[in-house]
Write an enzyme that holds these catalytic residues in place. Structure first.
Site, PDB file in Angstrom:
ATOM      1  N   GLU A  12      20.298  -2.583   3.936  1.00 26.45           N
ATOM      2  CA  GLU A  12      19.557  -3.848   3.942  1.00 26.45           C
ATOM      3  C   GLU A  12      18.282  -3.791   4.780  1.00 26.45           C
ATOM      4  O   GLU A  12      17.405  -4.642   4.606  1.00 26.45           O
ATOM      5  CB  GLU A  12      20.467  -4.972   4.450  1.00 26.45           C
ATOM      6  CG  GLU A  12      21.622  -5.284   3.506  1.00 26.45           C
ATOM      7  CD  GLU A  12      22.600  -6.295   4.065  1.00 26.45           C
ATOM      8  OE1 GLU A  12      23.163  -7.072   3.278  1.00 26.45           O
ATOM      9  OE2 GLU A  12      22.816  -6.311   5.302  1.00 26.45           O
ATOM     10  N   GLY A  78      26.475 -13.376  -1.686  1.00 25.59           N
ATOM     11  CA  GLY A  78      27.196 -13.668  -2.917  1.00 25.59           C
ATOM     12  C   GLY A  78      26.792 -15.030  -3.439  1.00 25.59           C
ATOM     13  O   GLY A  78      26.802 -16.021  -2.702  1.00 25.59           O
ATOM     14  N   VAL A 153      34.191 -12.648   0.045  1.00 28.02           N
ATOM     15  CA  VAL A 153      34.809 -13.686  -0.787  1.00 28.02           C
ATOM     16  C   VAL A 153      34.919 -13.195  -2.223  1.00 28.02           C
ATOM     17  O   VAL A 153      33.930 -13.160  -2.960  1.00 28.02           O
ATOM     18  CB  VAL A 153      33.996 -14.995  -0.715  1.00 28.02           C
ATOM     19  CG1 VAL A 153      34.623 -16.058  -1.609  1.00 28.02           C
ATOM     20  CG2 VAL A 153      33.900 -15.487   0.725  1.00 28.02           C
ATOM     21  N   MET A 174      28.210 -12.815   5.489  1.00 30.89           N
ATOM     22  CA  MET A 174      29.083 -12.549   6.629  1.00 30.89           C
ATOM     23  C   MET A 174      28.410 -12.549   8.002  1.00 30.89           C
ATOM     24  O   MET A 174      29.058 -12.183   8.982  1.00 30.89           O
ATOM     25  CB  MET A 174      29.813 -11.217   6.412  1.00 30.89           C
ATOM     26  CG  MET A 174      30.724 -11.219   5.198  1.00 30.89           C
ATOM     27  SD  MET A 174      31.572  -9.631   4.913  1.00 30.89           S
ATOM     28  CE  MET A 174      32.594  -9.513   6.394  1.00 30.89           C
ATOM     29  N   GLU A 175      27.146 -12.950   8.096  1.00 30.84           N
ATOM     30  CA  GLU A 175      26.471 -12.935   9.402  1.00 30.84           C
ATOM     31  C   GLU A 175      25.647 -14.172   9.747  1.00 30.84           C
ATOM     32  O   GLU A 175      25.439 -14.474  10.931  1.00 30.84           O
ATOM     33  CB  GLU A 175      25.525 -11.719   9.516  1.00 30.84           C
ATOM     34  CG  GLU A 175      26.181 -10.369   9.498  1.00 30.84           C
ATOM     35  CD  GLU A 175      26.451  -9.851   8.100  1.00 30.84           C
ATOM     36  OE1 GLU A 175      27.411  -9.079   7.934  1.00 30.84           O
ATOM     37  OE2 GLU A 175      25.697 -10.246   7.170  1.00 30.84           O
ATOM     38  N   ASP A 198      26.018 -10.113  -5.747  1.00 33.64           N
ATOM     39  CA  ASP A 198      27.211 -10.369  -6.550  1.00 33.64           C
ATOM     40  C   ASP A 198      27.330 -11.870  -6.740  1.00 33.64           C
ATOM     41  O   ASP A 198      26.755 -12.643  -5.976  1.00 33.64           O
ATOM     42  CB  ASP A 198      28.476  -9.804  -5.877  1.00 33.64           C
ATOM     43  CG  ASP A 198      28.642 -10.309  -4.446  1.00 33.64           C
ATOM     44  OD1 ASP A 198      29.417 -11.254  -4.250  1.00 33.64           O
ATOM     45  OD2 ASP A 198      27.995  -9.760  -3.533  1.00 33.64           O
TER      46      ASP A 198
END
Length: 231
Positions: A12, A78, A153, A174-175, A198
């Site tokens: 990333e 996501g 998820v 997630m951050e 995704d």
């Protein structure tokens, strides 16, 4: 102007790292900090590691030791909004934890004790993100709530839980909420600009691995344009 840029994974931050001139590297607290210039602007690029604790540790070091004027969080996410496709962009209006629950003490679902229910992105940085988006040909973006938790998820049960409690959510990752909370506590403006790797209800783990490079390209391009606009 000094800009802090945060991404979790090497994939990333790789494009941004390659674009920084006069780069220096420092490793601290399990995180890696790359300092230099991007588009003639002083930047510190943080590769924090995955998850909320890693992000909070890295962001706290970034804010206390490097003292950026603003923070941009980049990377993948996501998609939960039905109009989003792989490679599209999400711009945060606010960020919330989707895995926090102290409702027994009167707080909202997702709200940590002593913290606001939502961490609001900076209006000026959101406007700069919109300007950067306008420079990207045919790039679709959605603005809205981004939710964060220490889980990838990919189950129907977790997706249903998030949609039930956070019906306006456009993306999950997630951050971002940990970064946003640290910025809130240090009183530093932030915005989250991520690209979709995704999409909920599809083969998320498989598509994440396949389309992470596309998401990294889209989000990095946005950040590079934003830095130029913030000059």
């Amino acid at each position: 102007m000094k800009i802090g840029i945060i991404g979790a994974m090497e994939q990333e931050v790789a494009i941004l790292k390659a674009a920084i001139s006069d780069i220096t590297e420092v490793n601290k607290g399990g995180c890696t900090f790359f300092s230099g210039q991007l588009n003639g602007v002083d930047v510190v690029l943080l590769q924090s590691g995955i998850g909320k604790v890693a992000a909070a540790v890295g962001t706290s070091i970034l804010l206390s030791e490097y003292q950026p004027d603003v923070v941009l969080n980049t990377g993948s996410a996501g998609g939960f909004d039905s109009t989003l496709n792989l490679g599209d962009v999400v711009i945060s209006t606010e960020v919330r934890h989707h895995d926090a629950d102290v409702t027994a003490f009167g707080y909202e679902i997702g709200q940590m004790a002593g913290q606001p229910a939502a961490f609001k992105a900076d209006d000026k940085l959101m406007a700069v993100a919109e300007q950067a988006l306008a420079q990207m040909e045919d790039k679709h973006a959605v603005r809205g709530l981004i939710c964060t938790g220490d889980a990838f998820v990919c189950t129907a049960e977790r997706q249903e839980f998030i949609r039930k409690h956070f019906p306006s959510v456009v993306a999950v990752e997630m951050e971002a909420s940990a970064i946003a909370q640290a910025c809130h506590q240090f009183q530093v403006p932030f915005v989250v600009v991520r690209a979709i790797s995704d999409v909920a209800d599809k083969e998320s783990p498989m598509s994440f691995e396949e389309f992470l490079p596309l998401a990294a390209q889209s989000s990095s391009e946005m950040v590079i344009k934003m830095v130029a606009l913030l000059k």
